[in-house]
Design an enzyme around this catalytic site. Structure first.
Site, PDB file in Angstrom:
ATOM      1  N   LYS A   1       0.818  -1.208   0.000  1.00 32.80           N
ATOM      2  CA  LYS A   1       0.000   0.000   0.000  1.00 32.80           C
ATOM      3  C   LYS A   1       0.856   1.264   0.000  1.00 32.80           C
ATOM      4  CE  LYS A   1      -3.975  -2.215   2.220  1.00 32.80           C
ATOM      5  NZ  LYS A   1      -3.396  -3.545   2.548  1.00 32.80           N
TER       6      LYS A   1
ATOM      7  N   LYS B   1      -8.127   1.799   6.857  1.00 29.99           N
ATOM      8  CA  LYS B   1      -7.585   0.428   6.907  1.00 29.99           C
ATOM      9  C   LYS B   1      -6.119   0.458   7.305  1.00 29.99           C
ATOM     10  CE  LYS B   1      -7.157   0.743   1.849  1.00 29.99           C
ATOM     11  NZ  LYS B   1      -7.617   0.233   0.553  1.00 29.99           N
TER      12      LYS B   1
ATOM     13  N   ARG C   1      -8.041  -8.495  -9.284  1.00 27.32           N
ATOM     14  CA  ARG C   1      -6.637  -8.866  -9.138  1.00 27.32           C
ATOM     15  C   ARG C   1      -6.068  -9.093 -10.533  1.00 27.32           C
ATOM     16  NH1 ARG C   1      -2.993 -11.100  -5.584  1.00 27.32           N
ATOM     17  NH2 ARG C   1      -3.611  -9.193  -4.506  1.00 27.32           N
TER      18      ARG C   1
ATOM     19  N   ARG D   1     -12.926 -10.167  -8.052  1.00 25.29           N
ATOM     20  CA  ARG D   1     -13.407 -10.730  -6.780  1.00 25.29           C
ATOM     21  C   ARG D   1     -14.568  -9.874  -6.298  1.00 25.29           C
ATOM     22  NH1 ARG D   1      -7.719  -9.986  -4.290  1.00 25.29           N
ATOM     23  NH2 ARG D   1      -8.228  -8.066  -5.361  1.00 25.29           N
TER      24      ARG D   1
ATOM     25  N   ARG E   1     -15.663  -6.100   1.847  1.00 22.07           N
ATOM     26  CA  ARG E   1     -14.367  -6.639   1.462  1.00 22.07           C
ATOM     27  C   ARG E   1     -14.483  -7.726   0.399  1.00 22.07           C
ATOM     28  NH1 ARG E   1     -12.963  -8.214   7.382  1.00 22.07           N
ATOM     29  NH2 ARG E   1     -15.055  -9.050   7.062  1.00 22.07           N
TER      30      ARG E   1
ATOM     31  N   ASP F   1      -4.132  -4.703  -7.512  1.00 20.75           N
ATOM     32  CA  ASP F   1      -5.571  -4.683  -7.244  1.00 20.75           C
ATOM     33  C   ASP F   1      -6.154  -3.376  -7.740  1.00 20.75           C
ATOM     34  OD1 ASP F   1      -5.338  -7.146  -6.055  1.00 20.75           O
ATOM     35  OD2 ASP F   1      -5.184  -6.344  -4.031  1.00 20.75           O
TER      36      ASP F   1
ATOM     37  N   GLU G   1      -3.480  -1.508  -4.596  1.00 19.71           N
ATOM     38  CA  GLU G   1      -2.375  -2.268  -4.005  1.00 19.71           C
ATOM     39  C   GLU G   1      -1.488  -2.815  -5.104  1.00 19.71           C
ATOM     40  OE1 GLU G   1      -2.946  -4.916  -0.479  1.00 19.71           O
ATOM     41  OE2 GLU G   1      -4.929  -5.149  -1.343  1.00 19.71           O
TER      42      GLU G   1
ATOM     43  N   ASN H   1       0.919  -5.924  -4.942  1.00 20.53           N
ATOM     44  CA  ASN H   1       1.392  -7.012  -4.069  1.00 20.53           C
ATOM     45  C   ASN H   1       2.643  -7.652  -4.644  1.00 20.53           C
ATOM     46  OD1 ASN H   1      -0.767  -7.751  -1.873  1.00 20.53           O
ATOM     47  ND2 ASN H   1      -1.843  -7.087  -3.718  1.00 20.53           N
TER      48      ASN H   1
HETATM   49  N1  LIG Z   1     -11.236   2.745  -1.093  1.00 18.25           N
HETATM   50  C1  LIG Z   1     -12.034   1.675  -1.067  1.00 18.25           C
HETATM   51  N2  LIG Z   1     -13.319   1.750  -1.528  1.00 18.25           N
HETATM   52  C2  LIG Z   1     -14.130   0.670  -1.512  1.00 18.25           C
HETATM   53  N3  LIG Z   1     -13.763  -0.534  -1.029  1.00 18.25           N
HETATM   54  C3  LIG Z   1     -12.511  -0.670  -0.543  1.00 18.25           C
HETATM   55  C4  LIG Z   1     -11.585   0.414  -0.534  1.00 18.25           C
HETATM   56  N4  LIG Z   1     -10.440  -0.023   0.004  1.00 18.25           N
HETATM   57  C5  LIG Z   1     -10.628  -1.315   0.318  1.00 18.25           C
HETATM   58  N5  LIG Z   1     -11.871  -1.723  -0.009  1.00 18.25           N
HETATM   59  C6  LIG Z   1     -12.442  -3.069   0.149  1.00 18.25           C
HETATM   60  O1  LIG Z   1     -11.745  -3.754   1.171  1.00 18.25           O
HETATM   61  C7  LIG Z   1     -11.026  -4.866   0.634  1.00 18.25           C
HETATM   62  C8  LIG Z   1      -9.665  -4.993   1.322  1.00 18.25           C
HETATM   63  O2  LIG Z   1      -8.922  -3.795   1.197  1.00 18.25           O
HETATM   64  P1  LIG Z   1      -7.445  -3.774   0.610  1.00 18.25           P
HETATM   65  O3  LIG Z   1      -7.036  -2.360   0.476  1.00 18.25           O
HETATM   66  O4  LIG Z   1      -7.401  -4.603  -0.611  1.00 18.25           O
HETATM   67  O5  LIG Z   1      -6.591  -4.428   1.785  1.00 18.25           O
HETATM   68  P2  LIG Z   1      -6.102  -5.938   2.057  1.00 18.25           P
HETATM   69  O6  LIG Z   1      -4.626  -5.847   2.025  1.00 18.25           O
HETATM   70  O7  LIG Z   1      -6.620  -6.263   3.418  1.00 18.25           O
HETATM   71  O8  LIG Z   1      -6.651  -6.821   0.969  1.00 18.25           O
HETATM   72  C9  LIG Z   1     -10.916  -4.566  -0.856  1.00 18.25           C
HETATM   73  O9  LIG Z   1     -10.793  -5.774  -1.602  1.00 18.25           O
HETATM   74  C10 LIG Z   1     -12.247  -3.883  -1.113  1.00 18.25           C
HETATM   75  O10 LIG Z   1     -13.297  -4.829  -1.213  1.00 18.25           O
HETATM   76 MG   LIG Z   2      -6.541  -6.462  -1.097  1.00 14.16          MG
END
Ligand SMILES: Nc1ncnc2c1ncn2[C@@H]1O[C@H](COP(=O)(O)OP(=O)(O)O)[C@@H](O)[C@H]1O
Ligand SMILES: [Mg+2]
Length: 313
Positions: free
Chosen positions: A125, A160, A210, A224, A232, A272, A280, A282
């Site tokens: 991130k 987050k 992804r 996903r 999520r 992502d 992200e 990764n």
């Molecule tokens: N800015 C955002 N707006 C809407 N949904 C989000 C956002 N950030 C994260 N999410 C939701 O939360 C999930 C996990 O967040 P993410 O940033 O991918 O962190 P992780 O490393 O835990 O996967 C994402 O797959 C998405 O579904």
């Molecule tokens: Mg993620």
């Protein structure tokens, strides 16, 4: 060509072979007759600058409950391998960082995938912030006033943890949400690091895509879609994998990232994208290659080994 391959990974008995990308890479290596050795991160040792580990010869099978056999352990210098797959899962903590420092010592004799120096420098991130025009509006901080200003400007936000994974502690806060103050206090008490505050992207309902890049080139993608009652999209949180294609915007994102990834030796990367916004990159231990193949996409494990073999030629 036969390559002497070692894999640094978490305990192999615990993986879910149906979804595990590391396991797909090991199966493909075996098909290509590369002998495999296995060790866990806590086996690493550095004596006077030379890095070694207790390693086990490994054979793998695509059979749930009977997916591996280990041979007799031996002590090996890591430079005796042609290739090391760095597939240790997060947390990306000081133990992880120390293991990247140790693996850095085996280059250039041994090819480590992904390059440990750049894995260390590119937490998922944080790395995205090098491409500010591709990201949603994003603030990384633990400062209350900075978050209040961002919230006033953006309305609905997501908070987050910066080093979270698998959807841990991802919260959506509507502009008026009175829980913000308490959630701030909880984050401040729970996380020592700054965290991520981001514009909420409502189109997440349609999925978080992804996209996998191999040596900087698009290789495959899986969308996903979150469960109806969850924000999520992570599969461990009930997100459902769906076959997908790339939009023009997503192709543009891949084209922009490609050279930066190639330059850094980040051979296997999963990015992502939500609604055309990059969230992200990764590089530690990306997943998704089994889902892509199961949904009729490319054989990414094969593409990765083609690249590794080309680099070792
Ligand atoms: N800015 C955002 N707006 C809407 N949904 C989000 C956002 N950030 C994260 N999410 C939701 O939360 C999930 C996990 O967040 P993410 O940033 O991918 O962190 P992780 O490393 O835990 O996967 C994402 O797959 C998405 O579904
Ligand atoms: Mg993620």
């Amino acid at each position: 060509m036969r390559l002497n391959v070692a894999v640094q990974m978490d305990p192999i008995e615990r993986i879910n072979i149906r979804g595990d990308s590391t396991f797909a890479l090991l199966l493909e290596a075996q098909v290509r007759a590369h002998p495999l050795s296995y060790y866990t991160p806590d086996q690493l040792a550095m004596r006077d600058g030379k890095v070694s580990a207790t390693v086990w010869p490994l054979t793998v099978r695509d059979a749930v409950g009977d997916h591996f056999t280990l041979g007799e352990p031996r002590h090996a210098e890591l430079t005796s391998f042609d290739v090391i797959l760095l597939r240790q899962d997060p947390p990306f903590d000081l133990a992880y960082i120390t293991s990247t420092h140790m693996l850095e010592r085996v280059a250039p004799k041994t090819l480590v995938v992904n390059d440990p120096t750049h894995v260390r420098n590119a937490p998922e991130k944080v790395f995205v912030t090098e491409f500010p025009d591709l990201m949603p509006p994003t603030l990384i901080t633990r400062d209350l006033d900075a978050i209040k200003r961002f919230r006033a400007e953006q309305g609905d936000i997501v908070m987050k943890p910066l080093y979270g994974k698998g959807g841990e502690a991802v919260f959506r806060l509507a502009g008026e949400d009175l829980n913000f103050g308490s959630l701030y206090d909880l984050f401040a008490a729970t996380f020592r690091e700054q965290w991520v505050v981001q514009k909420f992207l409502p189109a997440v309902k349609a999925g978080d895509k992804r996209i996998i890049l191999v040596d900087g080139e698009f290789a495959g993608a899986v969308n996903r879609v979150p469960a109806p009652d969850d924000l999520r999209s992570n599969m461990v949180r009930g997100g459902v994998p769906k076959a997908t294609d790339l939009t023009p915007r997503e192709r543009e994102i891949c084209a922009r990232l490609g050279p930066a990834l190639r330059e850094r030796g980040l051979l296997f990367v999963g990015i992502d994208v939500i609604d055309g916004f990059l969230t992200e990159i990764n590089v530690t231990s990306p997943t998704g290659i089994r889902s892509v193949k199961n949904l009729g996409g490319a054989d990414i494990a094969g593409l990765i080994w083609d690249k590794i073999e080309e680099k070792r030629r």
